[in-house]
Scaffold this motif. Sequence first.
Motif, mmCIF file in Angstrom:
data_model
loop_
_atom_site.group_PDB
_atom_site.id
_atom_site.type_symbol
_atom_site.label_atom_id
_atom_site.label_comp_id
_atom_site.label_asym_id
_atom_site.label_seq_id
_atom_site.Cartn_x
_atom_site.Cartn_y
_atom_site.Cartn_z
ATOM 1 N N ALA A 1 0.834 -1.205 0.000
ATOM 2 C CA ALA A 1 0.000 0.000 0.000
ATOM 3 C C ALA A 1 0.871 1.259 0.000
ATOM 4 C CB ALA A 1 -0.926 -0.011 1.212
ATOM 5 N N ALA A 2 1.917 1.243 0.806
ATOM 6 C CA ALA A 2 2.797 2.418 0.897
ATOM 7 C C ALA A 2 3.497 2.676 -0.430
ATOM 8 C CB ALA A 2 3.822 2.215 2.012
ATOM 9 N N ALA A 3 3.973 1.604 -1.059
ATOM 10 C CA ALA A 3 4.638 1.760 -2.351
ATOM 11 C C ALA A 3 3.668 2.350 -3.373
ATOM 12 C CB ALA A 3 5.154 0.396 -2.842
ATOM 13 N N GLY A 4 2.414 1.865 -3.348
ATOM 14 C CA GLY A 4 1.413 2.390 -4.266
ATOM 15 C C GLY A 4 1.155 3.872 -4.034
ATOM 16 N N ILE A 5 1.006 4.252 -2.790
ATOM 17 C CA ILE A 5 0.724 5.658 -2.489
ATOM 18 C C ILE A 5 1.921 6.534 -2.846
ATOM 19 C CG2 ILE A 5 0.254 7.277 -0.601
ATOM 20 C CD1 ILE A 5 -1.390 5.035 0.722
ATOM 21 N N ASP A 6 3.114 6.054 -2.514
ATOM 22 C CA ASP A 6 4.318 6.802 -2.902
ATOM 23 C C ASP A 6 4.333 7.062 -4.409
ATOM 24 O OD1 ASP A 6 5.467 7.190 -0.451
ATOM 25 O OD2 ASP A 6 6.737 5.407 -0.541
ATOM 26 N N ALA A 7 4.045 6.007 -5.167
ATOM 27 C CA ALA A 7 4.089 6.122 -6.627
ATOM 28 C C ALA A 7 3.028 7.095 -7.132
ATOM 29 C CB ALA A 7 3.882 4.744 -7.260
ATOM 30 N N ILE B 1 -14.321 -5.277 2.610
ATOM 31 C CA ILE B 1 -13.017 -4.903 2.061
ATOM 32 C C ILE B 1 -12.732 -5.658 0.762
ATOM 33 C CG2 ILE B 1 -10.530 -5.132 2.485
ATOM 34 C CD1 ILE B 1 -11.099 -4.312 5.382
ATOM 35 N N GLU B 2 -13.074 -6.926 0.744
ATOM 36 C CA GLU B 2 -12.860 -7.709 -0.482
ATOM 37 C C GLU B 2 -13.632 -7.107 -1.649
ATOM 38 O OE1 GLU B 2 -14.001 -11.583 0.763
ATOM 39 O OE2 GLU B 2 -11.961 -12.207 1.289
ATOM 40 N N ARG B 3 -14.845 -6.691 -1.384
ATOM 41 C CA ARG B 3 -15.674 -6.117 -2.435
ATOM 42 C C ARG B 3 -15.055 -4.824 -2.961
ATOM 43 N NH1 ARG B 3 -19.715 -2.987 -1.994
ATOM 44 N NH2 ARG B 3 -19.943 -3.267 0.253
ATOM 45 N N LEU B 4 -14.549 -3.992 -2.041
ATOM 46 C CA LEU B 4 -13.946 -2.732 -2.468
ATOM 47 C C LEU B 4 -12.654 -2.973 -3.242
ATOM 48 C CD1 LEU B 4 -14.470 -0.338 0.567
ATOM 49 C CD2 LEU B 4 -15.670 -0.366 -1.615
ATOM 50 N N LEU B 5 -11.884 -3.942 -2.781
ATOM 51 C CA LEU B 5 -10.606 -4.220 -3.457
ATOM 52 C C LEU B 5 -10.820 -4.705 -4.885
ATOM 53 C CD1 LEU B 5 -8.291 -5.929 -0.831
ATOM 54 C CD2 LEU B 5 -8.063 -3.674 -1.857
ATOM 55 N N ALA B 6 -11.896 -5.415 -5.092
ATOM 56 C CA ALA B 6 -12.163 -5.963 -6.423
ATOM 57 C C ALA B 6 -12.327 -4.853 -7.459
ATOM 58 C CB ALA B 6 -13.409 -6.841 -6.390
ATOM 59 N N ASP B 7 -12.680 -3.648 -7.003
ATOM 60 C CA ASP B 7 -12.886 -2.534 -7.927
ATOM 61 C C ASP B 7 -11.610 -1.752 -8.210
ATOM 62 O OD1 ASP B 7 -15.501 -3.164 -8.136
ATOM 63 O OD2 ASP B 7 -16.241 -1.607 -6.774
ATOM 64 N N PRO C 1 -7.260 -1.659 -9.149
ATOM 65 C CA PRO C 1 -6.239 -2.458 -9.824
ATOM 66 C C PRO C 1 -5.219 -3.041 -8.844
ATOM 67 C CG PRO C 1 -5.813 -0.129 -10.120
ATOM 68 C CD PRO C 1 -7.105 -0.225 -9.385
ATOM 69 N N TYR C 2 -5.358 -2.717 -7.552
ATOM 70 C CA TYR C 2 -4.342 -3.151 -6.593
ATOM 71 C C TYR C 2 -4.810 -4.313 -5.731
ATOM 72 C CZ TYR C 2 -2.393 1.250 -8.047
ATOM 73 O OH TYR C 2 -1.891 2.253 -8.814
ATOM 74 N N GLY C 3 -5.979 -4.848 -6.076
ATOM 75 C CA GLY C 3 -6.563 -5.887 -5.242
ATOM 76 C C GLY C 3 -5.639 -7.063 -4.982
ATOM 77 N N GLU C 4 -4.784 -7.373 -5.953
ATOM 78 C CA GLU C 4 -3.977 -8.578 -5.786
ATOM 79 C C GLU C 4 -2.826 -8.398 -4.805
ATOM 80 O OE1 GLU C 4 -2.823 -9.636 -9.688
ATOM 81 O OE2 GLU C 4 -4.872 -9.974 -10.370
ATOM 82 N N ALA C 5 -2.362 -7.154 -4.675
ATOM 83 C CA ALA C 5 -1.216 -6.916 -3.802
ATOM 84 C C ALA C 5 -1.636 -6.757 -2.338
ATOM 85 C CB ALA C 5 -0.443 -5.676 -4.261
ATOM 86 N N LEU C 6 -2.919 -6.511 -2.129
ATOM 87 C CA LEU C 6 -3.371 -6.209 -0.771
ATOM 88 C C LEU C 6 -4.228 -7.353 -0.229
ATOM 89 C CD1 LEU C 6 -4.401 -2.509 -1.500
ATOM 90 C CD2 LEU C 6 -2.201 -3.347 -0.653
ATOM 91 N N SER C 7 -3.815 -7.894 0.889
ATOM 92 C CA SER C 7 -4.535 -9.011 1.481
ATOM 93 C C SER C 7 -5.743 -8.522 2.278
ATOM 94 C CB SER C 7 -3.591 -9.789 2.398
ATOM 95 O OG SER C 7 -4.287 -10.341 3.475
ATOM 96 N N PRO C 8 -6.940 -9.015 1.963
ATOM 97 C CA PRO C 8 -8.123 -8.627 2.726
ATOM 98 C C PRO C 8 -7.997 -8.956 4.209
ATOM 99 C CG PRO C 8 -8.758 -9.772 0.717
ATOM 100 C CD PRO C 8 -7.268 -9.880 0.820
ATOM 101 N N ASP C 9 -7.402 -10.096 4.525
ATOM 102 C CA ASP C 9 -7.223 -10.458 5.927
ATOM 103 C C ASP C 9 -6.367 -9.421 6.650
ATOM 104 O OD1 ASP C 9 -8.782 -12.686 5.862
ATOM 105 O OD2 ASP C 9 -7.132 -14.112 5.663
ATOM 106 N N ASP C 10 -5.282 -9.008 5.989
ATOM 107 C CA ASP C 10 -4.402 -8.024 6.616
ATOM 108 C C ASP C 10 -5.117 -6.697 6.804
ATOM 109 O OD1 ASP C 10 -2.453 -9.893 6.658
ATOM 110 O OD2 ASP C 10 -1.178 -8.980 5.129
ATOM 111 N N LEU C 11 -5.869 -6.281 5.773
ATOM 112 C CA LEU C 11 -6.559 -4.997 5.873
ATOM 113 C C LEU C 11 -7.664 -5.050 6.930
ATOM 114 C CD1 LEU C 11 -6.735 -3.992 2.107
ATOM 115 C CD2 LEU C 11 -5.302 -2.984 3.892
ATOM 116 N N THR C 12 -8.345 -6.179 6.997
ATOM 117 C CA THR C 12 -9.360 -6.337 8.040
ATOM 118 C C THR C 12 -8.727 -6.205 9.421
ATOM 119 O OG1 THR C 12 -10.632 -7.838 6.630
ATOM 120 C CG2 THR C 12 -11.109 -7.891 8.985
ATOM 121 N N ALA C 13 -7.601 -6.898 9.596
ATOM 122 C CA ALA C 13 -6.912 -6.814 10.877
ATOM 123 C C ALA C 13 -6.466 -5.388 11.158
ATOM 124 C CB ALA C 13 -5.703 -7.762 10.886
ATOM 125 N N ALA C 14 -5.990 -4.696 10.108
ATOM 126 C CA ALA C 14 -5.496 -3.339 10.302
ATOM 127 C C ALA C 14 -6.627 -2.395 10.702
ATOM 128 C CB ALA C 14 -4.808 -2.841 9.028
#
Lengths: 209, 209
Positions: A192-198, B141-147, B149-162
């Motif tokens: 996420a940070a790399a994306g925002i930086d870019a 979060i999964e639904r939002l990520l699907a929209d 282009p960065y959905g693949e780099a960001l883990s829904p589990d991690d974002l949920t935890a965050a």
Amino acid sequence: MSPRTAPRPQADETRARIVDAALEALRANGIAGVSARTIARHGGFNQALIFYHFGSVEGLLVAVARRESERRSALYAPALREVTSLLELVGVARRLHDEEFSRGSVAALTQMLAGAVGSEELARGIWDALEPWTTLVRETIERLLADTPYGEALSPDDLTAAVTALFLGIELLTGLDPNGRERTPFSTMEAAAAGIDALLRPQGAATDG
Amino acid sequence: MSPRTAPRPQADETRARIVDAALEALRANGIAGVSARTIARHGGFNQALIFYHFGSVEGLLVAVARRESERRSALYAPALREVTSLLELVGVARRLHDEEFSRGSVAALTQMLAGAVGSEELARGIWDALEPWTTLVRETIERLLADTPYGEALSPDDLTAAVTALFLGIELLTGLDPNGRERTPFSTMEAAAAGIDALLRPQGAATDG
DNA sequence: GTCTATAGTCGGATAGAC
DNA sequence: GTCTATCCGACTATAGAC
């Protein structure tokens, strides 16, 4: 709260040993499970020493917060002062996460913060103890914001609180999650940070820090 | 842990009253300050009722976690299902923050999580109780990520935890800060979310939810 | 289903010996 | 400066009256 005589070498050593034991007890038993007796058991010393050196159990916990805050500030200040991007900041955060979580200092802090509810002494003591650390984080964030076009919309105080809160919350959750100790959200945060930086760079003023 | 007879209306009412009192006690005294006696004092009932209805103080705390998790899921599920941008998500989060923090449910949860350290029963009970809520957040979060282009780099589990961690940490910190109850980081978070939304949109696929 | 009473344990804190 | 011994209050949990 303090020894009745000028601190001497051996007393300092004992005090450090007691603070170590308190941190360990907080990590292992949580705030609800710490007592003068459990702490003394962890450190292998006598329970009455706590009251002699720190006046009360709460006084000891404040001493833990103060020592850890100062140690952490000194340890990470150099790296934080060299950070020039969000990705680098997350990198330092990851190092801090790895080192401090395994040390137990974040767990101890969350437990003390939980204990601060309903204890004015603990709340004020921890708040004061944390000041060097929060100052360091805020300065870093302010410096990074100055390089972006969005600095005015984002409050450094709020971001400082958010970053700190994130760390504390992660500790609370990973302690709960049966698999939590093996997982870490930092790869996602780095992505996420790399994306925002870019995304920021092409639009930002090209000020070189 | 459960009443020995089939639950009847009056018993249900008493149980609800006890759960209310436990939540209030957690908020006011923290996990280190709750006991069967302090809870009973908050609710104006007899201490022994806790053991009759919930078996133990820990059993009662797990019941608090379960009830609040289910209530919160049901309450925010409709709004979360309609969210289509990060800014809207932060908007729901702000509403949740305002309502749940003033109710004390987040404070109670942080205290129970702190208490889960060193209590396997509490840790497992709270983990299970939280499941409906974490599932709802992860789906959103999964639904939002699907929209994006960065959905693949960001883990829904991690974002949920965050996201969850952020809420818990904010509660811990605002309890400590002498001025914390008047401040809220949501204007900053909304500014950041609006910025990220704007940066993402031109590059993202123009899928309309 | 709710109460009183109580057993037994553990905690904070201090006194005083060493 | 560190120890032992101790006071006393608070706690969890249960027994048993109502």
